[in-house]
Design a protein around this motif. Structure first.
Motif, PDB file in Angstrom:
ATOM      1  N   ARG A  51       0.853  -1.190   0.000  1.00 27.15           N
ATOM      2  CA  ARG A  51       0.000   0.000   0.000  1.00 27.15           C
ATOM      3  C   ARG A  51       0.894   1.248   0.000  1.00 27.15           C
ATOM      4  O   ARG A  51       1.722   1.419   0.895  1.00 27.15           O
ATOM      5  N   ILE A  52       0.717   2.087  -0.996  1.00 21.29           N
ATOM      6  CA  ILE A  52       1.492   3.320  -1.104  1.00 21.29           C
ATOM      7  C   ILE A  52       0.532   4.496  -0.973  1.00 21.29           C
ATOM      8  O   ILE A  52      -0.337   4.704  -1.830  1.00 21.29           O
ATOM      9  N   ALA A  53       0.661   5.228   0.127  1.00 24.70           N
ATOM     10  CA  ALA A  53      -0.207   6.387   0.372  1.00 24.70           C
ATOM     11  C   ALA A  53       0.422   7.633  -0.239  1.00 24.70           C
ATOM     12  O   ALA A  53       1.619   7.897  -0.038  1.00 24.70           O
ATOM     13  N   VAL A  54      -0.372   8.390  -0.969  1.00 21.14           N
ATOM     14  CA  VAL A  54       0.084   9.634  -1.606  1.00 21.14           C
ATOM     15  C   VAL A  54      -0.533  10.800  -0.844  1.00 21.14           C
ATOM     16  O   VAL A  54      -1.764  10.917  -0.748  1.00 21.14           O
ATOM     17  N   ALA A  55       0.307  11.652  -0.262  1.00 28.10           N
ATOM     18  CA  ALA A  55      -0.164  12.760   0.567  1.00 28.10           C
ATOM     19  C   ALA A  55       0.566  14.036   0.166  1.00 28.10           C
ATOM     20  O   ALA A  55       1.593  14.008  -0.516  1.00 28.10           O
ATOM     21  N   GLY A  56       0.037  15.154   0.642  1.00 31.62           N
ATOM     22  CA  GLY A  56       0.635  16.452   0.350  1.00 31.62           C
ATOM     23  C   GLY A  56      -0.408  17.544   0.382  1.00 31.62           C
ATOM     24  O   GLY A  56      -1.606  17.278   0.599  1.00 31.62           O
ATOM     25  N   ASP A  57       0.027  18.789   0.186  1.00 34.92           N
ATOM     26  CA  ASP A  57      -0.912  19.908   0.185  1.00 34.92           C
ATOM     27  C   ASP A  57      -1.926  19.773  -0.951  1.00 34.92           C
ATOM     28  O   ASP A  57      -1.689  19.061  -1.943  1.00 34.92           O
ATOM     29  N   ALA A  58      -3.033  20.466  -0.790  1.00 37.72           N
ATOM     30  CA  ALA A  58      -4.070  20.474  -1.829  1.00 37.72           C
ATOM     31  C   ALA A  58      -3.506  21.062  -3.123  1.00 37.72           C
ATOM     32  O   ALA A  58      -2.655  21.960  -3.097  1.00 37.72           O
ATOM     33  N   SER A  59      -3.969  20.521  -4.238  1.00 38.06           N
ATOM     34  CA  SER A  59      -3.628  21.006  -5.580  1.00 38.06           C
ATOM     35  C   SER A  59      -2.150  20.841  -5.931  1.00 38.06           C
ATOM     36  O   SER A  59      -1.616  21.578  -6.766  1.00 38.06           O
ATOM     37  N   THR A  60      -1.464  19.898  -5.260  1.00 37.53           N
ATOM     38  CA  THR A  60      -0.068  19.650  -5.636  1.00 37.53           C
ATOM     39  C   THR A  60       0.046  18.563  -6.704  1.00 37.53           C
ATOM     40  O   THR A  60       1.156  18.298  -7.194  1.00 37.53           O
ATOM     41  N   GLY A  61      -1.068  17.909  -7.052  1.00 33.41           N
ATOM     42  CA  GLY A  61      -1.036  16.937  -8.151  1.00 33.41           C
ATOM     43  C   GLY A  61      -1.111  15.492  -7.716  1.00 33.41           C
ATOM     44  O   GLY A  61      -0.754  14.600  -8.488  1.00 33.41           O
ATOM     45  N   LYS A  62      -1.598  15.226  -6.502  1.00 33.75           N
ATOM     46  CA  LYS A  62      -1.661  13.849  -5.993  1.00 33.75           C
ATOM     47  C   LYS A  62      -2.552  12.970  -6.871  1.00 33.75           C
ATOM     48  O   LYS A  62      -2.127  11.917  -7.374  1.00 33.75           O
ATOM     49  N   SER A  63      -3.793  13.388  -7.043  1.00 36.85           N
ATOM     50  CA  SER A  63      -4.757  12.568  -7.781  1.00 36.85           C
ATOM     51  C   SER A  63      -4.356  12.424  -9.245  1.00 36.85           C
ATOM     52  O   SER A  63      -4.489  11.347  -9.840  1.00 36.85           O
ATOM     53  N   THR A  64      -3.852  13.517  -9.833  1.00 35.00           N
ATOM     54  CA  THR A  64      -3.432  13.461 -11.236  1.00 35.00           C
ATOM     55  C   THR A  64      -2.266  12.506 -11.420  1.00 35.00           C
ATOM     56  O   THR A  64      -2.190  11.771 -12.420  1.00 35.00           O
ATOM     57  N   THR A  67      -5.015  10.389  -0.629  1.00 34.48           N
ATOM     58  CA  THR A  67      -5.458  10.871   0.683  1.00 34.48           C
ATOM     59  C   THR A  67      -6.021  12.283   0.574  1.00 34.48           C
ATOM     60  O   THR A  67      -5.531  13.104  -0.210  1.00 34.48           O
ATOM     61  N   PRO A  68      -7.051  12.610   1.360  1.00 29.21           N
ATOM     62  CA  PRO A  68      -7.654  13.942   1.321  1.00 29.21           C
ATOM     63  C   PRO A  68      -6.760  14.979   2.002  1.00 29.21           C
ATOM     64  O   PRO A  68      -6.003  14.667   2.924  1.00 29.21           O
ATOM     65  N   SER A  69      -6.849  16.213   1.567  1.00 30.68           N
ATOM     66  CA  SER A  69      -6.058  17.304   2.151  1.00 30.68           C
ATOM     67  C   SER A  69      -6.862  18.159   3.113  1.00 30.68           C
ATOM     68  O   SER A  69      -6.290  18.943   3.871  1.00 30.68           O
ATOM     69  N   SER A  70      -8.194  18.033   3.087  1.00 24.36           N
ATOM     70  CA  SER A  70      -9.045  18.888   3.919  1.00 24.36           C
ATOM     71  C   SER A  70      -8.954  18.493   5.386  1.00 24.36           C
ATOM     72  O   SER A  70      -8.746  17.322   5.727  1.00 24.36           O
ATOM     73  N   LEU A  71      -9.120  19.477   6.270  1.00 26.50           N
ATOM     74  CA  LEU A  71      -9.006  19.239   7.701  1.00 26.50           C
ATOM     75  C   LEU A  71     -10.099  18.324   8.235  1.00 26.50           C
ATOM     76  O   LEU A  71      -9.873  17.552   9.170  1.00 26.50           O
ATOM     77  N   ASP A  72     -11.298  18.401   7.640  1.00 23.29           N
ATOM     78  CA  ASP A  72     -12.401  17.600   8.161  1.00 23.29           C
ATOM     79  C   ASP A  72     -12.206  16.101   7.892  1.00 23.29           C
ATOM     80  O   ASP A  72     -12.886  15.270   8.496  1.00 23.29           O
ATOM     81  N   LYS A  73     -11.271  15.752   7.005  1.00 25.09           N
ATOM     82  CA  LYS A  73     -11.005  14.339   6.723  1.00 25.09           C
ATOM     83  C   LYS A  73      -9.583  13.942   7.163  1.00 25.09           C
ATOM     84  O   LYS A  73      -9.002  12.978   6.668  1.00 25.09           O
ATOM     85  N   GLN A  74      -9.073  14.692   8.117  1.00 30.37           N
ATOM     86  CA  GLN A  74      -7.699  14.440   8.575  1.00 30.37           C
ATOM     87  C   GLN A  74      -7.572  13.072   9.249  1.00 30.37           C
ATOM     88  O   GLN A  74      -6.554  12.391   9.107  1.00 30.37           O
ATOM     89  N   GLY A  75      -8.613  12.667   9.969  1.00 25.13           N
ATOM     90  CA  GLY A  75      -8.582  11.357  10.635  1.00 25.13           C
ATOM     91  C   GLY A  75      -8.438  10.225   9.637  1.00 25.13           C
ATOM     92  O   GLY A  75      -7.657   9.289   9.840  1.00 25.13           O
ATOM     93  N   THR A  76      -9.210  10.293   8.537  1.00 24.40           N
ATOM     94  CA  THR A  76      -9.113   9.267   7.490  1.00 24.40           C
ATOM     95  C   THR A  76      -7.718   9.246   6.887  1.00 24.40           C
ATOM     96  O   THR A  76      -7.127   8.177   6.664  1.00 24.40           O
ATOM     97  N   ARG A  77      -7.180  10.440   6.614  1.00 24.09           N
ATOM     98  CA  ARG A  77      -5.839  10.531   6.037  1.00 24.09           C
ATOM     99  C   ARG A  77      -4.797   9.914   6.962  1.00 24.09           C
ATOM    100  O   ARG A  77      -3.920   9.146   6.527  1.00 24.09           O
TER     101      ARG A  77
END
Length: 602
Positions: free
Chosen positions: A22-35, A74-84
């Motif tokens: 499992r490779i988790a991809v994390a980082g600030d919003a709009s840095t290109g994780k999903s793309t 992984t999500p970048s929003s604060l409300d989903k920080q627990g999931t991340r």
């Protein structure tokens, strides 16, 4: 061939594994994780990518190691920080992204993301990835490279920094290749970045491998041994010209790495250092895993199979073949023939191992001690003896004498269990290994609280100061406690009384009472010894003899004697009753037969 450095000589160190990574991809919003994930999964760039992708599974044959990869967006929003955070904790590797256009997102790696991973106690390796490389201003290149070097120096969990572009597909596969590689072929166990050298554990592993391959034990790998090493690790033989080329290369870089016989250990180390310098950690790990090492550079359990005990009163001991092998190895390493090994020789001893064969053949599981007592004999070659007694009775002196250490009048109370082991030679040349375990007086209660405490005991010694009545009484009390424990648990052991300090005037009451107790319990009379006068050598032969005849010298308490008498009386009564019933039945049968005969005559 793998020893050379050209592209055609590369061999993958991977092997097929059943589990997925499992490779988790994390980082600030709009840095290109999903793309980045979408481009890797589809093999092409897409402008319309959802803000958060579901887990994406990549084919297992994407890279040489044939291990399935699951990419976690992984999500970048604060409300989903627990999931991340949960995804990060479960990840085998973490990809941290930043935007090559936005320097602030890069600076956030060291100010937020990497400290956050440490706070969450994420132990996975980290790959730092710069996305949107196609949009970056090249004038910033130098400054970003310097920041990258600082991050890798400050955060050792960062194993690789790489930049990519999903729009052009530049180095997109490399991102996840390095992430996978960091898990399957980790660098940290192999290389110490602070010392800029191989780790001590890695060097020790390589030394063991070198010694195993050096079959003639001349300190160098000749051409035949090098070829066998190559085939064993990479399943491909070496040509003579290739071996010559390797030696020349090593001789140029490390003159002491080659001698007239072949490749020396410094040369062997240089080869593996080359693997790391060229980024071929998978090749390095192929070698290590072929010789049984796991990712922590420890030998896997399946490489050291040992027979297991089925009952507490069994033991595991070396076979005669194993003892002969160790004796031969000792003689080989004892170059000065002084019958002892200096620190350098000891180091060589523990860096060697037999090249082939099942290690289990070096060990054997003995018969149960309870069976030995029933058969009134034992096949054991190693005996364990528990040494009990009061403080200052002479227990430690007994162990020191067994190790042929000089006698000392100074007394230091024993606070923890102590062991002494040596070989006892019997009449006829038979040799047995005897292990003495001293149990401190204050630790007896804890020792006896274990239900199986006597299961591994072949003989119990009760040492007392023959000149001190209190010392005798204490040892007599310990003897009674051990006897009761043995009768309750079924682990009854031979017991011997040791009257120590025989050079002193014996206490009359202790002298008489000890003989009386021994006779009452049905064991041998006390054995008088003096460690100060060095007259204890025959004692160890007596201990071994007691162990070889496990049915003798087993004390029997008054309670046990009464119980045995009651059982015998019960069995006798039952026998008389059965005999009486049989006689009565026979008499009745005879009477009936006579009656039938009489009636038939009439």
């Amino acid at each position: 061939m793998v020893l050379l450095l050209g592209p055609s000589t590369f061999f993958s160190g991977g092997r097929r594994r059943s589990r997925e990574l499992r490779i988790a991809v994390a980082g600030d919003a709009s840095t290109g994780k999903s793309t980045l994930i979408a481009a890797m999964a589809s093999g092409s760039y897409s402008e319309s990518v959802p803000p958060l992708l579901p887990p994406t599974r990549l084919p297992h044959n994407l890279f040489n190691d044939s291990v399935p990869l699951i990419l976690i967006d992984t999500p970048s929003s604060l409300d989903k920080q627990g999931t991340r955070n949960e995804e990060l904790k479960q990840a085998d590797a973490v990809v941290l992204t930043y935007d090559c256009e936005e320097r602030a997102t890069f600076e956030r790696l060291s100010s937020y993301w990497l400290p956050e991973l440490r706070r969450l106690e994420v132990k996975a390796p980290v790959v730092v990835v710069g996305c949107k490389l196609d949009l970056r201003d090249d004038s910033r290149l130098v400054s970003l490279e310097s920041f990258t070097a600082q991050i890798m120096q400050q955060f050792k969990e960062v194993v690789t920094c790489i930049e990519c572009s999903a729009a052009t597909m530049y180095q997109v596969p490399e991102v996840f290749y390095f992430a996978q590689k960091s898990v399957l072929h980790p660098v940290d166990p192999l290389f110490d970045y602070e010392r800029n050298a191989l780790t001590d554990r890695c060097v020790r592993a390589l030394r063991r491998i070198f010694v195993i391959c050096d079959q003639d034990m001349d300190g160098a790998l000749n051409d035949e041994e090098l070829n066998e090493y190559q085939v064993r690790c990479f399943n491909a033989p070496l040509q003579p010209s290739e071996i010559t080329r390797v030696k020349r290369l090593i001789e140029q870089k490390v003159p002491e790495g080659v001698n007239y016989t072949g490749l020396t250990f410094p040369g062997f180390i240089y080869i593996h250092n080359m693997y790391l310098k060229k980024g071929s950690t998978e090749t390095f790990w192929t070698v290590l895993r072929k010789f049984g090492y796991d990712n922590n550079l420890k030998l896997r359990d399946d490489c050291l199979p040992v027979p297991s005990k089925k009952a507490p009163d069994q033991s595991v001991e070396l076979t005669s073949e194993a003892i002969e092998f160790l004796n031969g190895t000792f003689r080989l390493l004892d170059t000065d023939k002084d019958r002892s090994l200096c620190p350098a020789e000891v180091d060589k001893l523990f860096n060697t191992a037999p090249e082939s064969g099942n290690p289990a053949t070096a060990l054997q599981v003995t018969r149960r001690r309870s069976t030995d007592r029933k058969k009134q004999t034992t096949e054991r070659n190693v005996f364990q003896c528990y040494v009990l007694g009061s403080k200052n009775a002479g227990k430690s002196a007994l162990l020191n004498s067994f190790l042929e250490r000089p006698f000392s009048d100074s007394y230091t109370p024993t606070t923890v269990e102590q062991y002494a082991a040596n070989v006892v030679e019997l009449i006829g040349g038979t040799r047995k290994t005897l292990i003495l375990c001293e149990i401190p007086e204050d630790g007896v209660s804890k020792f006896l609280s274990n239900q199986n405490c006597l299961a591994a005991c072949d003989v119990a010694l009760f040492v007392y100061d023959s000149s001190d009545e209190h010392s005798w009484r204490k040892s007599r009390d310990l003897l009674e406690r051990v006897v009761r424990k043995g009768e309750l648990t079924g682990y009854r052991v031979p017991c011997l009384l040791i009257a120590a300090k025989d050079d002193l005037t014996p206490h009359p009451r202790a002298l008489l009472d000890s003989v009386k107790v021994a006779q009452q319990l049905g064991i041998e009379v006390p054995i008088h010894v003096s460690m100060k006068l060095d007259d204890s050598s025959y004692l160890y032969q007596k201990i071994v003899k007691a162990a070889e005849h496990p049915h003798l010298n087993i004390p029997e308490s008054e309670t046990a004697k009464k119980r045995k008498q009651q059982q015998q009386f019960f069995y006798q009564s039952l026998m008389f009753a059965l005999v009486g019933a049989a006689v009565a039945a026979f008499g009745l049968s005879v009477s009936r037969a006579r009656a039938i005969k009489k009636s038939s005559v009439t």
